[in-house]
Design a protein around this motif. Structure first.
Motif, PDB file in Angstrom:
ATOM      1  N   MET A   7      58.515 105.971 -39.951  1.00  0.00           N
ATOM      2  CA  MET A   7      58.966 107.173 -39.516  1.00  0.00           C
ATOM      3  C   MET A   7      58.992 107.474 -38.129  1.00  0.00           C
ATOM      4  O   MET A   7      58.305 107.242 -37.437  1.00  0.00           O
ATOM      5  CB  MET A   7      57.861 108.408 -39.993  1.00  0.00           C
ATOM      6  N   HIS A   9      60.426 110.332 -34.824  1.00  0.00           N
ATOM      7  CA  HIS A   9      60.351 111.487 -34.326  1.00  0.00           C
ATOM      8  C   HIS A   9      61.063 112.652 -35.256  1.00  0.00           C
ATOM      9  O   HIS A   9      60.250 113.575 -35.504  1.00  0.00           O
ATOM     10  CB  HIS A   9      60.869 111.800 -32.825  1.00  0.00           C
ATOM     11  N   LYS A  12      59.180 113.040 -38.600  1.00  0.00           N
ATOM     12  CA  LYS A  12      57.878 113.692 -38.527  1.00  0.00           C
ATOM     13  C   LYS A  12      57.962 115.202 -38.403  1.00  0.00           C
ATOM     14  O   LYS A  12      57.166 115.974 -38.840  1.00  0.00           O
ATOM     15  CB  LYS A  12      57.219 113.199 -37.295  1.00  0.00           C
ATOM     16  N   SER A  16      56.718 118.100 -40.927  1.00  0.00           N
ATOM     17  CA  SER A  16      55.905 119.031 -40.882  1.00  0.00           C
ATOM     18  C   SER A  16      56.413 120.509 -41.233  1.00  0.00           C
ATOM     19  O   SER A  16      55.596 121.275 -41.386  1.00  0.00           O
ATOM     20  CB  SER A  16      55.665 119.227 -39.310  1.00  0.00           C
ATOM     21  N   THR A  53      56.379 112.471 -48.017  1.00  0.00           N
ATOM     22  CA  THR A  53      56.416 111.475 -47.297  1.00  0.00           C
ATOM     23  C   THR A  53      55.340 110.674 -47.434  1.00  0.00           C
ATOM     24  O   THR A  53      55.147 109.750 -46.595  1.00  0.00           O
ATOM     25  CB  THR A  53      56.357 112.034 -45.715  1.00  0.00           C
TER      26      THR A  53
END
Length: 686
Positions: A7, A9, A12, A16, A53
């Motif tokens: 994964m 940037h 991620k 989130s 994920t």
């Protein structure tokens, strides 16, 4: 097993805020190649079972998806197996396109399941009413198909019956809230890249121009009645988005388009594709023709107003028209042999009124030929049905008000141009800032405005090729903010570094011809001056050509000496001027450019654009007079060669220009000035 993907940037950030709405795009490709259904069908299932994920959850979900696709999609040659299973077990579940038609003899609807070759399946009226799209070209759905052995024994009995349907698209009412909330944690740049990943492409492998094309392709999904053209080389994935990503879009491949299917069937009154879909895309546009003579006229009327008539009543629809097609030659060659809308069918090709209805022309030649290993992403993106549902909901509002009191259009835009540009701006704002409460920063708004102006100007330039007298002024411009400077937007494919464009130049930029030093003939230069706080002059070229240093000194001293008449009450000594010289020809000395430097410095200080298509000539001296030009005819020939429209020369050169051949006088306008101040005001725009 599917390989584990690291994964990054962007993954991620997305994980989130969009838990449950993401899918890894390499998984999608794995299955969509194996099974005979479009990508969004595969993603619908992946979104149901693998929207995570967490690697273990993904693997578990993949097993279920694999089983469902295997057990419910009908591959060629398996039709009888499914029918047999329905007979033995009483019912069977499958994923297929469902189409329906009215059977007037029996006064009921019958459905078709193309993958089972069944053309007369019973279906309840209520199911057809709830899902009218099955009456046009059908749509993908999960079907429960029942078999009744008693009906099978009746004469003309229809033993198969659709008992239940579950359309393959998301129906959650709060998708836009989820989207708006999540958007806040991304920068504009990250969000743009994430949207591009969501349609399966890898942004890091694309240039800025290619990203622009990818985002423009999305506008018809979020903006009602939006008409887009994209032409370019083969193999750049032009139709992919319109076929694979959204159940709200429909692709028509080459061949005949019928008026009944597109708009309305006059016999049955059935509404056509533009009423049923958000986007109707013509693939291979050059091969499309209508079954009726007035087909193109109906389409032209619809593209202008969003309405078409059936008998006495007028029908409104919101489906946008997208046309994609190929050039058989490269872009330079295409512009030499015709214009950039030449691949359209002959009844649209040179019809400037038809062109006027095109809101944007995406430069398909700026998009690379797709290489699966390089251009397709293995990272996370939105599940297609979530994304397409958001796009569908975004159509309900316009975001044109974002321009109010912030952006002002230049005088070259007609009413139709402004309407087109406004629509593109609205669409791009919705894509990049889906939450109307979220402020749109100036930098982002400016990018959006430039894309919108460029893609509409490209249409205008082709109209000009077809009908020069009517479409003379294509110099599209905008001003950001009440105090802003007017900026011009060109279409890069028309620009060649050798040629001089007709668009006015930004303040501080000037085209100039130097008379040439020693043996070299005259040479073309571009001088660029930026102004800021401080004092004095900085030449940015390294090394600095000594003759150019002399030209700059002359320009600077003349500015100080004539400050009052040139720049009014501003004090040029309290600003710092940064000057750069770009030499376009063999003469790189920068000699004899004093007047051009003066014009550039004044333009930069006053914030005034330089006249478009204009070359400024004049070897100035420290005393403020213009030196004699020894080769004005050679300078004029060079200016014509560079496609300038106006040449600004000292009055002292007039006699020597008598030697310029007659046919060259018709190719350029030569204007004379009496002194440096006269030259400055003739070189700048009021």
């Amino acid at each position: 097993m599917i390989a584990h993907v690291e994964m990054d940037h962007l993954d991620k950030i997305a994980a989130s805020v969009f838990e449950g709405y993401l899918v890894r795009k390499d998984l999608v490709r794995k299955y969509s190649r194996q099974f005979p259904v479009p990508t969004y069908v595969v993603e619908f299932l992946l979104g149901r079972y693998c929207a995570s994920t967490n690697e273990e959850e993904i693997q578990e979900g993949l097993e279920i998806v694999g089983k469902q696709l295997k057990g419910r999609t009908v591959r060629s040659g398996e039709e009888e197996l499914f029918k047999a299973r329905a007979r033995e077990e009483g019912s069977v579940k499958l994923i297929d396109i469902v189409k329906a038609r009215l059977d007037p003899k029996n006064d009921c609807y019958v459905a078709e399941l193309p993958s089972l070759n069944l053309r007369d399946v019973q279906i309840a009226d209520s199911l057809v009413k709830e899902n009218e799209r099955m009456l046009t070209d059908g749509f993908y759905t999960e079907v429960t198909l029942e078999y009744d052995p008693i009906v099978a024994q009746e004469k003309n009995g229809r033993p198969f019956r659709i008992a239940a349907l579950r359309p393959i698209q998301m129906s959650s009412p709060n998708v836009l809230d989820v989207l708006s909330k999540g958007r806040k944690v991304f920068t504009t740049e990250e969000w743009r890249d994430f949207l591009i990943r969501s349609i399966g492409l890898e942004p890091s492998a694309l240039s800025d121009r290619a990203k622009m094309v990818a985002i423009l392709r999305m506008v018809p999904f979020v903006e009602r009645n939006y008409n887009l053209v994209e032409l370019g080389p083969r193999g750049t994935g032009k139709s992919h988005l319109f076929q694979q990503i959204s159940p709200y879009s429909h692709l028509i491949s080459g061949g005949k388009a019928t008026v009944a299917k597109m708009f309305v069937n006059n016999v049955s009154g059935q509404r056509g594709l533009v009423c049923q879909y958000d986007v109707v895309c013509f693939d291979e546009i050059s091969g499309i023709s209508f079954d009726q003579k007035d087909g193109v006229n109906i389409m032209k009327g619809y593209m202008a107003s969003g309405e078409f008539s059936r008998g006495k009543e007028s029908i409104r629809a919101e489906g946008g028209i997208v046309m994609v097609g190929n050039f058989d030659v490269d872009i330079e060659q295409q512009q030499r042999i015709g214009h950039l809308l030449s691949p359209l069918p002959k009844e649209m090709r040179d019809d400037t009124a038809f062109h006027d209805r095109i809101h944007a022309f995406a430069p398909g030649w700026d998009f690379p030929k797709l290489n699966p290993n390089e251009h397709l992403t293995n990272h996370f993106g939105f599940v297609s049905d979530f994304l397409s549902e958001c796009w569908h909901r975004l159509r309900e509002i316009s975001r044109v008000p974002v321009l109010q009191n912030r952006v002002f259009w230049g005088g070259a835009l007609s009413g139709r141009d402004i309407e087109a540009v406004n629509k593109t701006v609205s669409g791009l704002v919705k894509l990049l800032f889906p939450d109307p409460e979220m402020p749109v920063p100036d930098d982002d708004l400016e990018w959006i405005v430039r894309v919108a102006l460029e893609s509409r100007r490209r249409v205008k330039e082709q109209q000009k090729r077809c009908l020069k007298s009517e479409f003379r002024n294509t110099h599209f411009s905008y001003t950001l903010g009440v105090e802003g400077v007017e900026k011009f937007v060109s279409t890069p494919e028309l620009h060649s570094d050798e040629a001089i464009e007709g668009d006015p130049l930004p303040p501080g930029q000037v085209w100039a011809v130097g008379p040439g030093a020693n043996e070299s003939g005259p040479g073309l230069y571009r001088i660029e001056v930026a102004v800021g706080p401080g004092s004095g002059v900085r030449i940015l070229n390294h090394p600095q050509p000594p003759a150019f240093r002399e030209s700059v000194k002359v320009g600077e001293q003349n500015l100080y000496a004539r400050a009052k008449e040139l720049v009014g009450d501003r004090d040029p000594r309290s600003y710092e001027f940064s000057i750069q010289l770009r030499a376009m020809d063999t003469d790189k000395s920068g000699a004899g450019l004093g007047l051009a430097v003066l014009v550039a410095m004044v333009g930069a200080l006053l914030g005034r654009n330089t006249r478009g298509g204009t070359i400024i000539v004049g070897p100035l001296n420290l005393g403020g007079s213009i030196e004699i030009l020894h080769n004005p005819v050679a300078i004029a020939e060079l200016a014509i060669d560079k496609q300038a429209t106006t040449l600004l020369m000292p009055i002292s050169a007039r006699r020597a220009l008598n030697d310029l051949p007659d046919e060259l006088w018709t190719k350029i306008r030569i204007e004379f000035y009496s002194d440096p101040t006269d030259a400055v005001f003739k070189g700048l725009i009021e």
